[in-house]
Design an enzyme around this catalytic site. Sequence first.
Site, short mmCIF file in Angstrom:
data_model
loop_
_atom_site.label_atom_id
_atom_site.label_comp_id
_atom_site.label_asym_id
_atom_site.label_seq_id
_atom_site.Cartn_x
_atom_site.Cartn_y
_atom_site.Cartn_z
N GLY A 111 0.81 -1.22 0.00
CA GLY A 111 0.00 0.00 0.00
C GLY A 111 0.85 1.27 0.00
O GLY A 111 0.38 2.32 -0.46
N GLU A 134 2.55 -8.40 -1.88
CA GLU A 134 1.30 -9.03 -1.44
C GLU A 134 1.23 -10.53 -1.74
O GLU A 134 0.68 -11.30 -0.94
CB GLU A 134 0.09 -8.32 -2.10
N1 COA Z 1 1.38 -4.07 8.64
C1 COA Z 1 1.36 -4.11 9.99
N2 COA Z 1 2.48 -3.99 10.73
C2 COA Z 1 3.63 -3.86 10.09
C3 COA Z 1 3.74 -3.81 8.68
C4 COA Z 1 2.54 -3.93 7.95
N3 COA Z 1 2.51 -3.87 6.62
N4 COA Z 1 5.03 -3.67 8.35
C5 COA Z 1 5.72 -3.61 9.49
N5 COA Z 1 4.89 -3.72 10.55
C6 COA Z 1 5.21 -3.69 11.98
C7 COA Z 1 5.84 -5.01 12.44
O1 COA Z 1 4.83 -5.96 12.73
C8 COA Z 1 6.58 -4.54 13.66
O2 COA Z 1 5.66 -4.36 14.71
P1 COA Z 1 6.00 -4.93 16.21
O3 COA Z 1 7.28 -4.23 16.60
O4 COA Z 1 4.83 -4.50 17.03
O5 COA Z 1 6.19 -6.39 16.07
C9 COA Z 1 7.06 -3.15 13.26
O6 COA Z 1 6.20 -2.72 12.22
C10 COA Z 1 8.49 -3.13 12.74
O7 COA Z 1 8.57 -4.04 11.65
P2 COA Z 1 9.65 -5.25 11.59
O8 COA Z 1 9.12 -6.30 10.69
O9 COA Z 1 10.05 -5.67 12.96
O10 COA Z 1 10.87 -4.46 10.90
P3 COA Z 1 12.05 -5.11 10.04
O11 COA Z 1 13.07 -4.05 9.87
O12 COA Z 1 12.47 -6.41 10.62
O13 COA Z 1 11.38 -5.47 8.61
C11 COA Z 1 10.01 -4.98 6.67
C12 COA Z 1 10.91 -4.43 7.79
C13 COA Z 1 9.39 -3.83 5.92
C14 COA Z 1 10.87 -5.84 5.70
C15 COA Z 1 8.92 -5.88 7.30
O14 COA Z 1 8.31 -5.14 8.35
C16 COA Z 1 7.85 -6.31 6.35
O15 COA Z 1 8.07 -7.20 5.55
N6 COA Z 1 6.65 -5.70 6.43
C17 COA Z 1 5.51 -6.10 5.65
C18 COA Z 1 5.62 -5.63 4.19
C19 COA Z 1 4.44 -6.10 3.41
O16 COA Z 1 4.23 -7.27 3.18
N7 COA Z 1 3.60 -5.15 2.99
C20 COA Z 1 2.43 -5.41 2.20
C21 COA Z 1 1.26 -5.54 3.06
S1 COA Z 1 -0.19 -5.96 2.12
#
Ligand code: COA
Length: 260
Positions: A111, A134
Amino acid sequence: MSDPLLLIETLGAVRRITIDRPEKLNALNRATLEALHRAFAEAAEDTAVRVVILTGAGDKAFVAGADIAELAGLSPIEARATSRLGQQLMTRIEQLGKPVLAQVNGYCLGGGMELAMACHLRVASEKARFGQPEVQLGLIPGFGGTQRLLRLAGRGAALELCLTGQQIDAQRAWQLGLVNRVVAPEALATETLALAEQLAGLAPQALRGVLDAVLTGGESALATGLEFETQAFAVAFSTADMREGTTAFLERRKPSFTGR
Ligand code: COA
């Protein structure tokens, strides 16, 4: 105007909207989508606002996607409503009638990428990372990603990014035409603001004409787009700013645009 999920600043004629959920990497939950709807509606109405910058709080993420914790529990009917809410926000931004610049400071995923693509220009930090991940969640993009990526970067790039869900860096995003400028992280805010101020100094009706013509033309046959351009060109001649711009050129001085 204040909203707990957004930081909204007025910097002269530039409105800067910062999504302020850094602990969740600025993920778009429903409340944030609704707050953005309100903030952009307000920016559209305020004639003192000439250009909008959209960014994310913290140095890690622009927006890491729709909020997966919320998505996980949706029924299909609720998912449809969520997709519509997100798509309507992207359309509202795209059709704002004034330039919207995405200041992409880090992760720009799902998003977040859909949000950035709805903006008219994208300035990215060298550290930014882009992707439509996604499929890795068993989903597909639902806020316009399949359609805007196709239109912005073509079928090959859209299919590659949406089918694999892989992340790409800012340089690759620039090569694909997904971002307009890539700058050092420490220069991102100043470079984006400088670009916004440059646009804010131009005639707003002329900028609107360009936005309308390019956006309309992107969805029409060439003849239709050309006719739209002709009409928008003629409308520009009804503005005081057009007289000022051409007169200032002939008088060898800087124009002073008033928005009329
Ligand atoms: N929705 C909800 N929460 C999210 C999020 C999302 N799209 N992306 C990150 N967060 C949250 C994590 O759950 C975490 O929360 P917490 O500390 O309460 O557990 C916090 O943000 C930090 O993220 P984290 O994953 O620990 O950071 P990271 O540096 O290890 O990884 C990313 C960063 C971006 C690679 C990883 O967060 C990720 O893959 N996010 C999802 C991306 C995604 O699939 N987006 C499409 C959604 S449809």
